[in-house]
Design an enzyme around this catalytic site. Structure first.
Site, mmCIF file in Angstrom:
data_model
loop_
_atom_site.group_PDB
_atom_site.id
_atom_site.type_symbol
_atom_site.label_atom_id
_atom_site.label_comp_id
_atom_site.label_asym_id
_atom_site.label_seq_id
_atom_site.Cartn_x
_atom_site.Cartn_y
_atom_site.Cartn_z
ATOM 1 N N TYR A 264 -15.439 12.763 6.471
ATOM 2 C CA TYR A 264 -14.780 11.996 5.402
ATOM 3 C C TYR A 264 -15.509 12.219 4.073
ATOM 4 C CZ TYR A 264 -12.693 7.957 3.023
ATOM 5 O OH TYR A 264 -12.027 7.140 2.137
ATOM 6 N N SER B 184 -13.601 8.606 -3.012
ATOM 7 C CA SER B 184 -14.471 7.540 -2.506
ATOM 8 C C SER B 184 -15.887 7.791 -2.994
ATOM 9 C CB SER B 184 -14.453 7.549 -0.979
ATOM 10 O OG SER B 184 -15.478 6.721 -0.480
HETATM 11 P P1 NAP Z 1 -4.549 3.052 5.169
HETATM 12 O O1 NAP Z 1 -4.184 1.629 5.024
HETATM 13 O O2 NAP Z 1 -4.990 3.566 6.497
HETATM 14 O O3 NAP Z 1 -3.306 3.917 4.626
HETATM 15 C C1 NAP Z 1 -3.361 5.310 4.656
HETATM 16 C C2 NAP Z 1 -2.002 5.841 4.244
HETATM 17 O O4 NAP Z 1 -2.063 7.273 4.288
HETATM 18 C C3 NAP Z 1 -0.879 5.403 5.214
HETATM 19 O O5 NAP Z 1 0.295 5.193 4.488
HETATM 20 C C4 NAP Z 1 -0.742 6.621 6.111
HETATM 21 O O6 NAP Z 1 0.529 6.740 6.705
HETATM 22 C C5 NAP Z 1 -0.956 7.702 5.057
HETATM 23 N N1 NAP Z 1 -1.170 9.010 5.655
HETATM 24 C C6 NAP Z 1 -2.131 9.436 6.489
HETATM 25 N N2 NAP Z 1 -1.930 10.718 6.819
HETATM 26 C C7 NAP Z 1 -0.804 11.124 6.181
HETATM 27 C C8 NAP Z 1 -0.071 12.324 6.117
HETATM 28 N N3 NAP Z 1 -0.411 13.418 6.823
HETATM 29 N N4 NAP Z 1 1.033 12.373 5.309
HETATM 30 C C9 NAP Z 1 1.414 11.292 4.610
HETATM 31 N N5 NAP Z 1 0.781 10.110 4.649
HETATM 32 C C10 NAP Z 1 -0.320 10.034 5.428
HETATM 33 O O7 NAP Z 1 -5.716 3.480 4.153
HETATM 34 P P2 NAP Z 1 -6.148 2.929 2.710
HETATM 35 O O8 NAP Z 1 -7.421 2.179 2.886
HETATM 36 O O9 NAP Z 1 -5.011 2.306 2.027
HETATM 37 O O10 NAP Z 1 -6.539 4.311 2.027
HETATM 38 C C11 NAP Z 1 -5.803 4.906 0.962
HETATM 39 C C12 NAP Z 1 -6.702 5.919 0.284
HETATM 40 O O11 NAP Z 1 -7.846 5.260 -0.274
HETATM 41 C C13 NAP Z 1 -7.259 6.987 1.236
HETATM 42 O O12 NAP Z 1 -7.251 8.239 0.592
HETATM 43 C C14 NAP Z 1 -8.692 6.536 1.472
HETATM 44 O O13 NAP Z 1 -9.552 7.599 1.793
HETATM 45 C C15 NAP Z 1 -9.025 5.915 0.119
HETATM 46 N N6 NAP Z 1 -10.149 4.960 0.193
HETATM 47 C C16 NAP Z 1 -10.037 3.813 0.947
HETATM 48 C C17 NAP Z 1 -11.117 2.945 1.007
HETATM 49 C C18 NAP Z 1 -11.059 1.655 1.801
HETATM 50 O O14 NAP Z 1 -12.087 0.961 1.894
HETATM 51 N N7 NAP Z 1 -9.915 1.268 2.366
HETATM 52 C C19 NAP Z 1 -12.298 3.229 0.317
HETATM 53 C C20 NAP Z 1 -12.369 4.404 -0.444
HETATM 54 C C21 NAP Z 1 -11.279 5.256 -0.495
HETATM 55 P P3 NAP Z 1 0.843 6.120 8.173
HETATM 56 O O15 NAP Z 1 1.073 4.650 7.992
HETATM 57 O O16 NAP Z 1 2.055 6.867 8.602
HETATM 58 O O17 NAP Z 1 -0.354 6.392 9.038
#
Ligand code: NAP
Length: 230
Positions: free
Chosen positions: A154, A139
């Protein structure tokens, strides 16, 4: 044989969308999901033929990681793309002065230790696969150059993930494995919230590009397919 991609946290959000787009591009996609039932539902939603493979994978559980590596080895004997996407944001917009040490530890356990442990477990497979790639979902909040207040756990976790990218890109270069970090932007997911600017489709774009671009860069940090300062 089709290229094989494993995406952690693939049951929803950006991980799901990366998996969907890679399946469209003729990859055999493995959905790494801590909840296998949620993974099967995601596989049905992707709906490609043959359907994506679901692999139970909790990135904070050493046994689960070991089983997942054994599964990919037995089923495919190769791994072209590993996307370390699973992540948590436990202190969003909170002051560092209100951050509890336990929250910092929990954040690191998933975002840093988890990504490292999965990469290490998969590294024998990556090293025997021509032109393999690791893509770390980082990020811009982890970029030191633009770092401001709030969200310390984070932010630190993504800075540390970027360190993993740098070190492993150097150590795996001789094995032909590229390792990069990318920022998806602010994306409408459970983590990003409903007010975020981007769709998951837009958020997945740079990761899918890194999975497919020839030649692959390595040891770099990207947003919108462009280099981002560390
Ligand atoms: P999200 O919709 O909350 O999805 C997160 C995913 O990670 C879910 O599938 C969750 O599984 C899984 N997860 C969490 N802990 C885990 C564990 N211990 N083992 C296996 N899976 C696990 O989030 P997202 O926005 O798609 O984020 C995906 C990535 O992008 C993350 O690394 C985040 O930091 C990064 N990111 C996101 C944004 C944003 O604006 N959304 C911005 C910058 C970076 P469950 O469904 O079981 O909880």
């Amino acid at each position: 044989m089709k290229r094989v991609a494993l995406i952690t946290g693939a049951n929803k959000g950006i991980g799901f969308e990366i998996a969907r787009q890679l399946a469209e591009r003729e990859f055999t996609v493995i959905l790494g999901c801590r909840n296998a039932a949620a993974g099967r539902a995601a596989a049905d939603d992707i709906g490609c033929t043959p359907p994506p493979v679901v692999c139970q994978l909790d990135v904070t559980d050493d046994d689960s990681i070991r089983r997942a590596a054994a599964f990919v080895t037995k089923q495919f004997g190769r791994l072209d793309v590993l996307v370390n996407n699973a992540g948590v944001a436990l202190d969003k917009f909170r002051s560092a002065l209100d951050l509890e040490a336990g929250t910092l530890r929990d954040t690191f356990e998933t975002n840093v230790v988890g990504a490292f442990a999965v990469t290490k477990a998969m590294s024998p497979l990556l090293m025997i696969t021509d032109g393999a790639r690791v893509i770390n979902l980082s990020s811009a909040l982890g970029s030191l150059e633009s770092m401001g207040g709030l969200t310390l756990a984070y932010r630190m976790s993504k800075t540390a993930l970027n360190a993993i990218t740098r070190v492993l890109s150097a150590e795996l270069a001789d094995h032909g494995v590229s390792v990069n970090s990318m920022c998806p932007g602010w994306v409408r997911t459970a983590l990003g919230g409903a007010d975020a600017e981007r769709s998951p489709e837009e958020g997945a774009d740079t990761a899918v590009w890194l999975a497919t671009v020839q030649p692959s860069p390595t040891g770099a940090f990207f947003k919108d397919r462009q280099p981002l300062p560390w």
